[in-house]
Design an enzyme around this catalytic site. Structure first.
Site, short mmCIF file in Angstrom:
data_model
loop_
_atom_site.label_atom_id
_atom_site.label_comp_id
_atom_site.label_asym_id
_atom_site.label_seq_id
_atom_site.Cartn_x
_atom_site.Cartn_y
_atom_site.Cartn_z
CG ASP A 209 -1.91 1.19 1.16
OD1 ASP A 209 -1.70 2.11 0.34
OD2 ASP A 209 -2.87 1.20 1.94
CG HIS A 214 -0.25 5.41 4.69
ND1 HIS A 214 -1.15 5.64 5.70
CD2 HIS A 214 -0.98 4.91 3.65
CE1 HIS A 214 -2.36 5.26 5.31
NE2 HIS A 214 -2.28 4.82 4.07
CB ILE A 229 -2.09 8.79 9.39
CG1 ILE A 229 -2.76 8.47 8.04
CG2 ILE A 229 -2.35 10.23 9.79
CD1 ILE A 229 -4.29 8.52 8.08
N GLY A 232 -4.57 1.94 7.97
CA GLY A 232 -5.60 1.30 8.80
C GLY A 232 -5.35 -0.20 8.94
#
Ligand code: HDC
Length: 310
Positions: A209, A214, A229, A232
């Site tokens: 990903d 990120h 961040i 998830g």
């Protein structure tokens, strides 16, 4: 804005979209890299419940694969999303909302997977659109079903497309697969605390990903965050690993299904506290960020049996 065709959001066009079948191939190296990305062996390189995810004395083909690795089979659809006619959204504002995974068979240490995907839902929430995609994955060689992923993608700023006064809502998912889990008021059965690393997202992204949210401070800023961040699915991996450790006695193949709703972002380096409650064969869980005392993920995991060590 991503989306092909006309610049108008057209929900009927979106839900009638057919994805082409796709292949996903992985090796033992990918399975081990993923395990490290979700913190396996991070605090103890000889952890007797986790070393098996990254190393086996008889050779890498014997390493075990964590059930949440199944979520990676859905990643290829990030680029497919941009091809969906009638879907208009800003990819920089996309957030992962929910993930539901069913495991039909222990995941092999390497494999060639055939993915069949479909649109499972579309909802107009005014300030956002929620798109649900379901992917059933088969072992290419045997044709056996291996797992199913259903993800809800929260597209901030893409709502308001309903043509009637009722907000548009289409779903083909059974309601018992909802990620919502009522968190019990009682004391948790088990609690597990673990610190993520400041570079956690940089490591996790190597599992496929590569969303710059990120890794890129500028992109994270545009998306409304003070810095990049955590993915998830990385937080979900930490939570399910905590459940395998504390409830399953380290036996990852007891897990039948996993459900999670991402409630709030996590910054890499923050401490995750996973609280777990047992309700029959269901583990209800909640993950909190210790530093901010905020719940960031909640859901449930269904087991096929209880561990004899409980
Ligand atoms: C194809 C492959 C794609 C791959 C995807 C993965 C790509 C990754 O790189 C991206 C990521 O990992 S992003 C990181 C993980 N996700 C997050 O951090 C999001 C955390 N959640 C939030 O910030 C808020 O809950 C937020 C912002 C999501 C919602 O908060 P609010 O705007 O305050 O919403 P709220 O007013 O509470 O609710 C509005 C309606 O939306 C529903 N809803 C809320 N949170 C949801 C969620 N997490 N998932 C699904 N639905 C959600 C609510 O139920 C509400 O609907 P209704 O009014 O009908 O009840």
């Amino acid at each position: 804005m991503a989306g092909s065709g006309s610049s108008e959001f057209d929900p009927e066009l979106v839900i009638s979209h057919k994805f082409p079948e796709s292949l996903y191939t992985y090796t033992e190296r990918d399975a081990a890299l993923y395990a490290l990305g979700i913190g396996a062996c991070a605090n103890d390189a000889i952890d007797d419940k986790e070393l098996k995810y990254v190393y086996h004395q008889d050779g890498q083909q014997f390493i075990q694969v964590l059930p949440t690795f199944a979520a990676l089979f859905s990643l290829g659809f990030t680029s497919e999303m941009e091809q969906i006619p009638g879907l208009q959204y800003d990819p920089r504002l996309l957030l992962h909302g929910q993930q539901y995974i069913e495991i039909y068979k222990p995941l092999p240490s390497h494999g060639c997977i055939l993915n069949k995907a479909s649109i499972a839902g579309l909802h107009d929430k005014g300030k956002a659109a929620i798109l649900e995609i379901e992917i059933v994955s088969y072992e290419k060689e045997s044709g056996d079903p291996l797992c199913m992923n259903r993800l809800a993608i929260y597209l901030r700023g893409a709502g308001g497309f309903s043509k009637s006064s009722q907000p548009y809502s289409y779903s083909k998912s059974p309601s018992n697969q909802s990620a919502f889990a009522k968190i019990p008021k009682s004391q948790p059965f088990a609690v597990f605390e673990e610190c993520t690393n400041a570079s956690q997202a940089l490591l996790y992204r190597l599992s496929g990903d590569y969303n710059p949210l990120h890794s890129d401070p500028t992109v994270a800023g545009i998306a409304g965050f003070s810095r990049p961040i955590l993915h998830g699915l990385c937080t979900l991996g930490y939570a399910v690993r905590a459940i395998i450790k504390c409830i399953c006695g380290g036996e990852q193949n007891m897990i039948k299904s996993i459900s999670g709703r991402f409630l709030l972002h996590v910054y890499p380096g923050e401490t995750l506290i996973t609280e777990m409650w047992l309700a029959g064969l269901r583990v209800i869980y909640q993950v909190k960020v210790k530093e901010r005392n905020r719940a960031v993920l909640s859901g449930f995991v269904d087991l096929d049996r209880l561990s004899s060590s409980l």
